[in-house]
Write an enzyme that holds these catalytic residues in place. Structure first.
Site, PDB file in Angstrom:
ATOM      1  N   TYR A 178      -1.160  -1.093  10.329  1.00  0.00           N
ATOM      2  CA  TYR A 178      -1.307  -1.367   8.887  1.00  0.00           C
ATOM      3  C   TYR A 178      -0.092  -0.840   8.135  1.00  0.00           C
ATOM      4  CZ  TYR A 178      -3.578  -1.278   4.238  1.00  0.00           C
ATOM      5  OH  TYR A 178      -3.895  -1.456   2.911  1.00  0.00           O
ATOM      6  N   SER A 191       0.856  -1.190   0.000  1.00  0.00           N
ATOM      7  CA  SER A 191       0.000   0.000   0.000  1.00  0.00           C
ATOM      8  C   SER A 191       0.886   1.232   0.000  1.00  0.00           C
ATOM      9  CB  SER A 191      -0.874   0.025   1.258  1.00  0.00           C
ATOM     10  OG  SER A 191      -1.518   1.286   1.386  1.00  0.00           O
TER      11      SER A 191
HETATM   12  P1  NDP Z   1     -11.139  -6.596   0.513  1.00  0.00           P
HETATM   13  O1  NDP Z   1     -11.371  -6.583   1.983  1.00  0.00           O
HETATM   14  O2  NDP Z   1     -12.151  -5.965  -0.372  1.00  0.00           O
HETATM   15  O3  NDP Z   1     -10.874  -8.107   0.031  1.00  0.00           O
HETATM   16  C1  NDP Z   1     -10.007  -8.905   0.797  1.00  0.00           C
HETATM   17  C2  NDP Z   1     -10.000 -10.317   0.275  1.00  0.00           C
HETATM   18  O4  NDP Z   1      -9.116 -11.111   1.099  1.00  0.00           O
HETATM   19  C3  NDP Z   1     -11.356 -10.997   0.362  1.00  0.00           C
HETATM   20  O5  NDP Z   1     -11.441 -11.949  -0.667  1.00  0.00           O
HETATM   21  C4  NDP Z   1     -11.288 -11.664   1.736  1.00  0.00           C
HETATM   22  O6  NDP Z   1     -12.225 -12.734   1.839  1.00  0.00           O
HETATM   23  C5  NDP Z   1      -9.856 -12.157   1.763  1.00  0.00           C
HETATM   24  N1  NDP Z   1      -9.300 -12.337   3.113  1.00  0.00           N
HETATM   25  C6  NDP Z   1      -9.253 -11.420   4.109  1.00  0.00           C
HETATM   26  N2  NDP Z   1      -8.667 -11.945   5.199  1.00  0.00           N
HETATM   27  C7  NDP Z   1      -8.328 -13.224   4.896  1.00  0.00           C
HETATM   28  C8  NDP Z   1      -7.698 -14.276   5.615  1.00  0.00           C
HETATM   29  N3  NDP Z   1      -7.295 -14.118   6.878  1.00  0.00           N
HETATM   30  N4  NDP Z   1      -7.500 -15.451   4.984  1.00  0.00           N
HETATM   31  C9  NDP Z   1      -7.910 -15.625   3.713  1.00  0.00           C
HETATM   32  N5  NDP Z   1      -8.515 -14.671   2.971  1.00  0.00           N
HETATM   33  C10 NDP Z   1      -8.729 -13.491   3.561  1.00  0.00           C
HETATM   34  O7  NDP Z   1      -9.700  -5.884   0.344  1.00  0.00           O
HETATM   35  P2  NDP Z   1      -9.038  -5.081  -0.890  1.00  0.00           P
HETATM   36  O8  NDP Z   1      -9.296  -5.755  -2.164  1.00  0.00           O
HETATM   37  O9  NDP Z   1      -9.335  -3.643  -0.728  1.00  0.00           O
HETATM   38  O10 NDP Z   1      -7.496  -5.231  -0.491  1.00  0.00           O
HETATM   39  C11 NDP Z   1      -6.659  -6.237  -1.007  1.00  0.00           C
HETATM   40  C12 NDP Z   1      -5.223  -5.867  -0.664  1.00  0.00           C
HETATM   41  O11 NDP Z   1      -4.931  -4.568  -1.197  1.00  0.00           O
HETATM   42  C13 NDP Z   1      -4.958  -5.767   0.838  1.00  0.00           C
HETATM   43  O12 NDP Z   1      -3.675  -6.272   1.137  1.00  0.00           O
HETATM   44  C14 NDP Z   1      -5.007  -4.271   1.092  1.00  0.00           C
HETATM   45  O13 NDP Z   1      -4.231  -3.892   2.214  1.00  0.00           O
HETATM   46  C15 NDP Z   1      -4.415  -3.741  -0.187  1.00  0.00           C
HETATM   47  N6  NDP Z   1      -4.749  -2.354  -0.452  1.00  0.00           N
HETATM   48  C16 NDP Z   1      -6.048  -1.935  -0.630  1.00  0.00           C
HETATM   49  C17 NDP Z   1      -6.326  -0.599  -0.855  1.00  0.00           C
HETATM   50  C18 NDP Z   1      -7.714  -0.088  -1.047  1.00  0.00           C
HETATM   51  O14 NDP Z   1      -7.892   1.141  -1.078  1.00  0.00           O
HETATM   52  N7  NDP Z   1      -8.720  -0.923  -1.174  1.00  0.00           N
HETATM   53  C19 NDP Z   1      -5.252   0.399  -0.901  1.00  0.00           C
HETATM   54  C20 NDP Z   1      -3.934  -0.130  -0.716  1.00  0.00           C
HETATM   55  C21 NDP Z   1      -3.716  -1.451  -0.500  1.00  0.00           C
HETATM   56  P3  NDP Z   1     -12.809 -13.212   3.299  1.00  0.00           P
HETATM   57  O15 NDP Z   1     -13.035 -11.968   4.096  1.00  0.00           O
HETATM   58  O16 NDP Z   1     -14.052 -13.961   2.951  1.00  0.00           O
HETATM   59  O17 NDP Z   1     -11.749 -14.111   3.886  1.00  0.00           O
END
Ligand code: NDP
Length: 256
Positions: A158, A145
Protein backbone atom coordinates in the site's frame (compact mmCIF):
# COMPACT_ATOMS: atom_id res chain seq x y z
CA UNK A 1 -18.58 31.29 -12.78
CA UNK A 2 -16.49 32.60 -9.90
CA UNK A 3 -13.13 31.65 -8.47
CA UNK A 4 -14.77 29.55 -5.76
CA UNK A 5 -17.22 27.68 -7.98
CA UNK A 6 -17.26 24.51 -10.05
CA UNK A 7 -20.26 25.67 -12.00
CA UNK A 8 -20.71 23.58 -15.19
CA UNK A 9 -17.40 21.72 -14.73
CA UNK A 10 -17.42 18.08 -15.86
CA UNK A 11 -15.85 15.62 -13.43
CA UNK A 12 -15.00 11.93 -13.18
CA UNK A 13 -14.58 10.67 -9.59
CA UNK A 14 -13.61 7.00 -9.18
CA UNK A 15 -15.07 4.94 -6.33
CA UNK A 16 -17.83 7.37 -5.36
CA UNK A 17 -20.21 5.15 -3.40
CA UNK A 18 -18.50 5.18 -0.01
CA UNK A 19 -16.05 7.07 2.17
CA UNK A 20 -13.85 9.75 0.66
CA UNK A 21 -15.04 9.21 -2.93
CA UNK A 22 -18.65 9.68 -1.90
CA UNK A 23 -17.79 12.93 -0.10
CA UNK A 24 -15.93 14.15 -3.19
CA UNK A 25 -18.87 13.38 -5.50
CA UNK A 26 -21.23 15.28 -3.19
CA UNK A 27 -18.86 18.24 -2.68
CA UNK A 28 -18.21 18.71 -6.43
CA UNK A 29 -21.88 18.30 -7.32
CA UNK A 30 -22.96 20.77 -4.60
CA UNK A 31 -20.51 23.30 -6.06
CA UNK A 32 -22.16 23.00 -9.47
CA UNK A 33 -20.22 20.27 -11.27
CA UNK A 34 -21.72 17.49 -13.37
CA UNK A 35 -20.16 14.32 -11.98
CA UNK A 36 -19.71 10.79 -13.31
CA UNK A 37 -18.69 8.08 -10.85
CA UNK A 38 -18.18 4.32 -10.73
CA UNK A 39 -17.67 1.33 -8.46
CA UNK A 40 -17.95 -2.46 -8.72
CA UNK A 41 -21.24 -2.88 -6.83
CA UNK A 42 -24.26 -2.14 -9.04
CA UNK A 43 -26.82 -2.21 -6.19
CA UNK A 44 -24.89 0.28 -4.05
CA UNK A 45 -24.36 2.51 -7.07
CA UNK A 46 -28.12 2.49 -7.73
CA UNK A 47 -28.92 3.41 -4.11
CA UNK A 48 -26.50 6.34 -4.14
CA UNK A 49 -27.82 7.55 -7.48
CA UNK A 50 -31.34 7.74 -6.05
CA UNK A 51 -30.12 9.79 -3.08
CA UNK A 52 -28.13 12.12 -5.33
CA UNK A 53 -31.03 12.66 -7.71
CA UNK A 54 -33.30 13.44 -4.75
CA UNK A 55 -30.79 16.12 -3.67
CA UNK A 56 -30.80 17.63 -7.17
CA UNK A 57 -27.19 16.66 -7.98
CA UNK A 58 -26.20 16.07 -11.61
CA UNK A 59 -24.57 12.65 -11.23
CA UNK A 60 -24.35 9.68 -13.62
CA UNK A 61 -22.79 6.28 -12.90
CA UNK A 62 -21.12 3.24 -14.45
CA UNK A 63 -20.42 -0.16 -12.97
CA UNK A 64 -16.69 -0.68 -13.43
CA UNK A 65 -13.84 -2.65 -11.88
CA UNK A 66 -10.98 -0.23 -12.43
CA UNK A 67 -8.38 -2.96 -12.13
CA UNK A 68 -9.63 -4.48 -15.42
CA UNK A 69 -8.38 -2.89 -18.62
CA UNK A 70 -11.50 -3.45 -20.77
CA UNK A 71 -13.73 -2.03 -18.02
CA UNK A 72 -11.55 1.09 -17.70
CA UNK A 73 -11.80 1.64 -21.43
CA UNK A 74 -15.58 1.19 -21.29
CA UNK A 75 -15.81 3.71 -18.45
CA UNK A 76 -13.92 6.33 -20.43
CA UNK A 77 -16.17 5.72 -23.46
CA UNK A 78 -19.19 6.39 -21.18
CA UNK A 79 -17.53 9.57 -19.89
CA UNK A 80 -16.62 10.81 -23.38
CA UNK A 81 -20.21 10.19 -24.54
CA UNK A 82 -21.76 11.94 -21.57
CA UNK A 83 -19.50 15.00 -21.66
CA UNK A 84 -19.12 15.43 -25.44
CA UNK A 85 -15.47 14.37 -25.63
CA UNK A 86 -14.30 16.74 -22.87
CA UNK A 87 -13.52 16.51 -19.17
CA UNK A 88 -12.39 19.19 -16.69
CA UNK A 89 -11.67 17.11 -13.58
CA UNK A 90 -10.38 13.60 -12.85
CA UNK A 91 -10.27 12.48 -9.20
CA UNK A 92 -8.39 9.19 -8.85
CA UNK A 93 -9.83 8.00 -5.54
CA UNK A 94 -10.11 4.20 -5.78
CA UNK A 95 -7.73 2.36 -3.51
CA UNK A 96 -7.74 -0.49 -1.03
CA UNK A 97 -5.44 -2.30 1.35
CA UNK A 98 -4.34 -5.67 2.66
CA UNK A 99 -2.45 -5.23 5.93
CA UNK A 100 0.17 -7.82 6.79
CA UNK A 101 3.88 -8.14 7.42
CA UNK A 102 6.05 -7.75 4.29
CA UNK A 103 7.18 -11.38 4.31
CA UNK A 104 3.55 -12.57 4.26
CA UNK A 105 2.34 -11.18 0.91
CA UNK A 106 1.63 -13.56 -1.96
CA UNK A 107 2.38 -12.69 -5.59
CA UNK A 108 -1.39 -12.38 -6.19
CA UNK A 109 -1.81 -9.89 -3.36
CA UNK A 110 1.06 -7.80 -4.72
CA UNK A 111 -0.47 -7.73 -8.21
CA UNK A 112 -3.96 -7.00 -6.86
CA UNK A 113 -2.82 -3.97 -4.82
CA UNK A 114 -0.60 -2.61 -7.59
CA UNK A 115 -3.42 -2.98 -10.15
CA UNK A 116 -6.11 -1.45 -7.93
CA UNK A 117 -4.19 1.41 -6.32
CA UNK A 118 -1.57 2.44 -8.85
CA UNK A 119 -2.02 0.99 -12.33
CA UNK A 120 -5.71 1.91 -12.48
CA UNK A 121 -4.95 5.57 -11.71
CA UNK A 122 -2.01 5.71 -14.13
CA UNK A 123 -4.02 4.14 -16.97
CA UNK A 124 -6.99 6.42 -16.35
CA UNK A 125 -4.71 9.44 -16.67
CA UNK A 126 -3.50 8.10 -20.04
CA UNK A 127 -7.07 7.46 -21.20
CA UNK A 128 -8.51 10.82 -20.15
CA UNK A 129 -5.58 12.95 -21.30
CA UNK A 130 -7.25 13.79 -24.66
CA UNK A 131 -10.49 14.72 -22.86
CA UNK A 132 -8.72 16.96 -20.33
CA UNK A 133 -6.74 18.63 -23.10
CA UNK A 134 -9.92 19.21 -25.09
CA UNK A 135 -11.51 21.10 -22.18
CA UNK A 136 -8.72 23.71 -22.28
CA UNK A 137 -8.07 23.58 -18.52
CA UNK A 138 -7.89 20.22 -16.79
CA UNK A 139 -7.31 19.26 -13.17
CA UNK A 140 -6.23 15.83 -11.94
CA UNK A 141 -6.35 15.05 -8.23
CA UNK A 142 -4.93 11.83 -6.82
CA UNK A 143 -5.99 10.53 -3.42
CA UNK A 144 -2.81 8.99 -2.05
CA UNK A 145 -2.08 8.68 1.68
CA UNK A 146 0.30 9.85 4.37
CA UNK A 147 1.42 6.20 4.19
CA UNK A 148 3.22 7.25 0.98
CA UNK A 149 5.12 9.97 2.88
CA UNK A 150 6.04 8.37 6.22
CA UNK A 151 6.14 4.72 7.34
CA UNK A 152 2.92 3.64 9.07
CA UNK A 153 1.46 0.28 9.99
CA UNK A 154 -0.25 0.23 6.60
CA UNK A 155 1.56 -2.61 4.90
CA UNK A 156 4.47 -1.97 2.55
CA UNK A 157 2.68 -2.60 -0.75
CA UNK A 158 0.00 0.00 0.00
CA UNK A 159 2.74 2.45 1.01
CA UNK A 160 4.65 1.76 -2.23
CA UNK A 161 1.57 2.43 -4.38
CA UNK A 162 0.93 5.72 -2.59
CA UNK A 163 4.57 6.82 -2.73
CA UNK A 164 4.58 6.14 -6.47
CA UNK A 165 1.40 8.17 -6.84
CA UNK A 166 3.02 11.14 -5.09
CA UNK A 167 5.84 11.00 -7.67
CA UNK A 168 3.44 10.48 -10.62
CA UNK A 169 1.78 13.73 -9.51
CA UNK A 170 5.04 15.64 -10.02
CA UNK A 171 5.86 14.09 -13.40
CA UNK A 172 2.42 14.64 -14.92
CA UNK A 173 2.33 18.20 -13.58
CA UNK A 174 5.49 18.98 -15.57
CA UNK A 175 4.72 16.88 -18.66
CA UNK A 176 1.14 18.08 -19.14
CA UNK A 177 1.53 21.71 -18.07
CA UNK A 178 1.74 22.59 -21.78
CA UNK A 179 -1.82 21.25 -22.16
CA UNK A 180 -2.95 23.42 -19.23
CA UNK A 181 -3.59 20.32 -17.14
CA UNK A 182 -2.72 20.69 -13.44
CA UNK A 183 -1.99 17.63 -11.33
CA UNK A 184 -2.09 17.56 -7.53
CA UNK A 185 -2.34 14.96 -4.81
CA UNK A 186 -4.20 14.89 -1.52
CA UNK A 187 -2.67 12.62 1.13
CA UNK A 188 -5.18 11.86 3.89
CA UNK A 189 -4.25 10.72 7.36
CA UNK A 190 -6.65 8.35 9.16
CA UNK A 191 -10.19 9.09 7.98
CA UNK A 192 -13.18 7.11 9.24
CA UNK A 193 -14.56 5.10 6.26
CA UNK A 194 -15.42 1.50 5.40
CA UNK A 195 -11.73 0.98 4.55
CA UNK A 196 -10.42 2.09 7.97
CA UNK A 197 -13.27 1.22 10.37
CA UNK A 198 -11.92 -2.29 10.97
CA UNK A 199 -8.48 -1.17 12.07
CA UNK A 200 -9.78 1.91 13.94
CA UNK A 201 -12.17 -0.34 15.91
CA UNK A 202 -9.04 -1.59 17.64
CA UNK A 203 -8.98 0.82 20.62
CA UNK A 204 -5.25 0.50 21.20
CA UNK A 205 -4.54 1.30 17.56
CA UNK A 206 -6.96 4.23 17.54
CA UNK A 207 -5.34 5.64 20.69
CA UNK A 208 -1.88 5.40 19.14
CA UNK A 209 -3.12 7.25 16.00
CA UNK A 210 -4.64 9.99 18.15
CA UNK A 211 -1.56 10.29 20.34
CA UNK A 212 0.61 10.92 17.26
CA UNK A 213 -1.88 13.39 15.72
CA UNK A 214 -1.57 16.98 17.04
CA UNK A 215 -5.34 17.54 16.58
CA UNK A 216 -5.92 14.31 18.64
CA UNK A 217 -8.64 12.83 16.46
CA UNK A 218 -9.15 11.01 13.15
CA UNK A 219 -10.60 12.89 10.19
CA UNK A 220 -13.87 12.84 8.27
CA UNK A 221 -14.36 12.37 4.51
CA UNK A 222 -15.70 15.94 4.14
CA UNK A 223 -12.36 17.24 5.47
CA UNK A 224 -10.71 15.68 2.40
CA UNK A 225 -13.32 16.59 -0.21
CA UNK A 226 -13.05 20.32 0.58
CA UNK A 227 -9.39 20.40 -0.50
CA UNK A 228 -10.10 18.24 -3.56
CA UNK A 229 -12.75 20.75 -4.64
CA UNK A 230 -10.40 23.72 -4.10
CA UNK A 231 -7.72 22.06 -6.23
CA UNK A 232 -10.22 21.89 -9.11
CA UNK A 233 -11.35 25.53 -8.90
CA UNK A 234 -10.21 28.60 -10.82
CA UNK A 235 -8.90 29.85 -7.44
CA UNK A 236 -6.07 27.28 -7.51
CA UNK A 237 -4.83 27.71 -11.10
CA UNK A 238 -1.18 28.29 -10.06
CA UNK A 239 -0.98 25.15 -7.88
CA UNK A 240 0.40 22.08 -9.63
CA UNK A 241 2.62 19.10 -8.78
CA UNK A 242 1.88 19.27 -5.04
CA UNK A 243 1.13 16.56 -2.52
CA UNK A 244 -0.79 18.06 0.39
CA UNK A 245 -1.30 16.08 3.59
CA UNK A 246 -4.68 16.41 5.33
CA UNK A 247 -3.81 14.60 8.51
CA UNK A 248 -4.40 16.71 11.62
CA UNK A 249 -0.66 17.45 11.61
CA UNK A 250 0.51 13.83 11.90
CA UNK A 251 3.29 14.03 9.29
CA UNK A 252 4.86 17.17 10.79
CA UNK A 253 4.80 15.87 14.35
CA UNK A 254 8.18 15.27 15.92
CA UNK A 255 7.52 14.67 19.60
CA UNK A 256 4.27 16.43 20.55
P1 NDP B 1 -13.61 2.82 0.90
O1 NDP B 1 -13.17 1.40 0.84
O2 NDP B 1 -14.48 3.25 2.03
O3 NDP B 1 -14.31 3.22 -0.49
C1 NDP B 1 -13.68 2.82 -1.68
C2 NDP B 1 -14.55 3.16 -2.87
O4 NDP B 1 -13.88 2.72 -4.07
C3 NDP B 1 -15.88 2.44 -2.86
O5 NDP B 1 -16.82 3.23 -3.53
C4 NDP B 1 -15.56 1.16 -3.64
O6 NDP B 1 -16.74 0.57 -4.17
C5 NDP B 1 -14.66 1.70 -4.74
N1 NDP B 1 -13.74 0.71 -5.31
C6 NDP B 1 -12.86 -0.08 -4.65
N2 NDP B 1 -12.19 -0.86 -5.51
C7 NDP B 1 -12.64 -0.57 -6.75
C8 NDP B 1 -12.34 -1.05 -8.05
N3 NDP B 1 -11.42 -2.00 -8.25
N4 NDP B 1 -12.99 -0.51 -9.10
C9 NDP B 1 -13.93 0.44 -8.92
N5 NDP B 1 -14.27 0.94 -7.71
C10 NDP B 1 -13.64 0.44 -6.64
O7 NDP B 1 -12.23 3.66 0.89
P2 NDP B 1 -11.86 5.13 1.45
O8 NDP B 1 -12.91 6.10 1.12
O9 NDP B 1 -11.36 5.00 2.83
O10 NDP B 1 -10.56 5.41 0.56
C11 NDP B 1 -10.59 6.14 -0.65
C12 NDP B 1 -9.15 6.48 -1.02
O11 NDP B 1 -8.55 7.21 0.06
C13 NDP B 1 -8.27 5.25 -1.23
O12 NDP B 1 -7.38 5.48 -2.30
C14 NDP B 1 -7.51 5.15 0.08
O13 NDP B 1 -6.26 4.51 -0.08
C15 NDP B 1 -7.34 6.60 0.43
N6 NDP B 1 -7.07 6.83 1.83
C16 NDP B 1 -7.96 6.48 2.82
C17 NDP B 1 -7.66 6.69 4.15
C18 NDP B 1 -8.59 6.32 5.26
O14 NDP B 1 -8.17 6.40 6.43
N7 NDP B 1 -9.81 5.93 5.00
C19 NDP B 1 -6.38 7.29 4.54
C20 NDP B 1 -5.52 7.64 3.45
C21 NDP B 1 -5.87 7.41 2.16
P3 NDP B 1 -16.81 -1.04 -4.50
O15 NDP B 1 -16.07 -1.73 -3.40
O16 NDP B 1 -18.27 -1.33 -4.55
O17 NDP B 1 -16.15 -1.21 -5.85
Amino acid sequence: PGRWSLHDKMALVTGGTRGIGRAVVEELAALGAAVHTCCRNEAELGERLKEWEARGFRVTVSVCDLSARDQREGLIRDVADRFGGKLDILVNNVGTNIRKPTTGYSAEEYSFLMATNLESAYRLCQLVHPLLRASGSGSIVFISSVAGIVALFSGTIYAMTKGAMNQLTKNLACEWAKDNIRTNCVAPGYILTSLSEGILANKEFEDSVKSRTPLRRVGEPAEISSLVAFLCMPGSTYITGQTIAVDGGMTVNGLY
